[in-house]
Design a protein around this motif. Structure first.
Motif, short mmCIF file in Angstrom:
data_model
loop_
_atom_site.label_atom_id
_atom_site.label_comp_id
_atom_site.label_asym_id
_atom_site.label_seq_id
_atom_site.Cartn_x
_atom_site.Cartn_y
_atom_site.Cartn_z
N CYS A 145 0.84 -1.20 0.00
CA CYS A 145 0.00 0.00 0.00
C CYS A 145 0.87 1.25 0.00
O CYS A 145 0.65 2.18 -0.77
N LEU A 158 -1.14 4.26 -1.17
CA LEU A 158 -2.46 4.01 -0.60
C LEU A 158 -2.40 4.09 0.92
O LEU A 158 -1.40 3.71 1.53
N SER A 177 -3.22 2.78 4.54
CA SER A 177 -3.47 1.43 5.07
C SER A 177 -4.13 1.52 6.44
O SER A 177 -3.75 2.34 7.28
N LEU A 180 -3.69 -5.35 -5.71
CA LEU A 180 -4.34 -4.06 -5.46
C LEU A 180 -4.65 -3.33 -6.77
O LEU A 180 -5.73 -2.75 -6.94
#
Ligand code: ADP
Length: 521
Positions: free
Chosen positions: A23, A28, A30, A315
């Motif tokens: 991530c 991203l 987390s 992902l």
């Protein structure tokens, strides 16, 4: 589709950390979750946000699907990554995540269902033209039916739980007299483990290898086989060591097994990362066993030989990205993974507990550590005993074995008994080094491996521990708070001098040395 910015990780330990890292590299956010037993765990600190799930028991924490979804929604997650184990292969959970408007980082619920029971998966594989182990595709009615089928396929046969996993609900039957008892105990075990007592029958294949194919599929029609992993080093049907590639797989066989895996995956409408497991017999015939509809523990060996980050691809595929290639990469070099578990080989692999007092991790060229522990971690009995994976990559298999041997020598885990020393012995085994193994090999080899003289590093540590004990029991000879050289975490080589320079009886080092060197032997 909703944009992917924030991911809740419905897992713990090394795989939760693995997903946090993916991530972070993708930018991203987390969100970790934790049970009370894991409040201080590394994955909790590594994530951007961490939320308490509940008490230590998995059924009140990591298996609480409703609660996980509530937390995801409340904390603004766009997606849930389930890791492996826990809820990762529960169709209802994948469906509930989708119905809550969240992205499921895994295959569609329908594909999980299609591959969810071994009997359903066998039926699907047969329809896709993928060879399966000879056997039935429906649950056995009773012992009489099982006996009739066993006579037809020929003994030995294997009774297997349709809902099976982790080697549970499996019984080898070598003759008619064993059928009724084996069926009853397989059913009981299956009922207890999975809440489903359906058991079916397969021909028991003697001396095969376990070879599995990594599949990666996007939502735009590309479905690729990323080569094989050799997972024949097993104890009680549980993998201990995995490699990529396999000594038994030629490029031609790789292509055929890959095509069979892709056919099965396509038949299930598969998207995301998954694994088709096969048995490969001595004559090069292979048989589909099952498809694991999640990331596997052993995914790193494939990552190292393909250069692909499979968790990042999970992902990216979940976010709707296309795979940028249509041909799988050729495997490059050789990768080996050892599963480091809190199991004590000296006492029949019983789960061990304790607190990690010292931890020295191997580093250097081609070494990767995917671990979920740190100094101070408490290892209990609530969860799976796998603490970490030690993975190496080198140009050849021989170089990878030498590298793993070196890495295991460098590894120090004090405070809890682990399988690390057993792996070290395995690396020295001539049959293992020759790649001359099958799934039954390790069980037969266990007594010799356990009896083997400990390697130099272990001998050294036992000597140090003995010296510590001697010093402790002779009042007046113990220097207060002196510590052995920190260095790479290796105690001094000379047991006697270590004893002279030691430690008060209550120190962490003393307790760790005593437990490590003497308690377990
Ligand atoms: P689980 O899902 O419980 O792990 P699998 O079907 O994946 O069950 O089988 C686990 C292991 O059991 C395999 O890796 C292999 O070692 C052994 N096994 C399974 N089926 C057979 C068979 N038909 N013949 C011989 N060994 C088998």
């Amino acid at each position: 589709m909703r944009p992917l910015r924030s991911v809740l990780i419905a897992n713990r330990g090394e795989i939760a950390l693995r997903v946090v890292r993916a991530c972070r590299e993708l930018g991203l956010r987390s969100i970790a979750v934790y049970s009370d037993a894991d409040a201080g765990a590394p994955h909790v600190r590594a994530a951007d946000v961490a939320v308490r799930l509940g008490p230590a028991s998995a059924s009140e924490s990591y298996l609480r699907g409703d609660h996980l979804i509530e937390i995801a929604v409340a904390h603004g997650a766009d997606a849930i990554h389930p890791g492996y184990g826990f809820l990762s292969e529960r169709e209802w959970f994948a469906r509930a995540v989708r119905e809550a408007g969240l992205i499921w980082v895994g295959p569609p619920a329908e594909a999980i269902a299609a591959m969810g029971s071994k009997t359903a998966a066998r039926t699907l594989a047969i329809q896709a033209g993928t060879p399966v182990v000879p056997g039935t595709t429906t649950p056995l009615r009773d012992a009489a039916e099982a006996e009739a089928l066993a006579a037809e396929f020929g003994y030995p046969v294997l009774l297997k739980a349709a809902a099976g996993g982790g080697g549970k609900g499996m019984r080898i039957v070598r003759g008619p007299g064993e059928v009724a008892g084996a069926l009853e105990s397989a059913r009981r075990e299956a009922q207890n483990a999975f809440g489903d007592d359906a058991v079916y029958l397969e021909k028991y294949i003697e001396g095969p290898r376990h070879v599995e194919i990594q599949v990666l599929a996007d939502a735009h029609g590309t479905c690729l086989a990323l080569g094989e992993r050799e997972c024949s080093i097993q104890r009680r049907h549980q993998k201990m060591i995995e490699e990529a590639p396999s000594v038994a797989v030629t490029p031609e066989l790789r292509a055929r097994m890959g095509a069979a895996a892709v056919a099965a995956a396509r038949a299930a409408g598969y998207v995301n990362a998954g694994t088709c497991e096969f048995l490969l017999d001595r004559h090069g015939a292979f048989y589909f066993l099952e498809m694991n509809t999640r990331i596997q523990v052993e995914h790193p060996v494939t990552e190292l030989v393909t250069g692909l980050d499979l968790v990042q691809w999970q992902l990216r595929i979940a976010a709707g990205e296309r795979l940028p290639f249509t041909e799988p990469p050729e495997p490059r070099g050789w990768a080996i993974e050892c599963r480091i578990t809190s199991e004590d080989p000296a006492s029949g692999f019983l789960p061990s507990t304790g607190r990690v007092m010292r931890l020295a991790l191997p580093t250097g060229p081609g070494v990767r550590w995917d671990g979920g522990i740190e100094v101070g971690s408490t290892v209990g009995l609530y969860y799976d005993p796998m603490l970490a994976k030690l993975i190496v990559h080198a140009p050849t298999r021989a170089a990878a074995i030498a590298r793993m041997r070196r890495a295991l020598d460098d590894l120090v885990i004090d405070g809890v008994a682990t399988s690390a020393d057993f792996h070290r012995r395995l690396m020295d085994d001539p049959a293992y080094q020759a790649g001359d193994v099958d799934i039954q090999w390790l069980e037969g080899r266990l007594p010799a491996l356990l009896a083997a003289t400990p390697d130099a590093a272990t001998t050294r540590r036992i000597a140090v521990a003995a010296a510590l004990l001697a010093a402790h029991e002779r009042p007046g000879t113990v220097a207060s708070h002196a510590r052995p050289a920190a260095g790479a975490g290796t105690p001094p080589t000379d047991g006697a001098s270590a004893g002279a320079a030691v430690v008060d009886g209550g120190s962490a080092w003393w307790q760790a040395a005593r437990r490590d060197g003497l308690g377990g032997s």
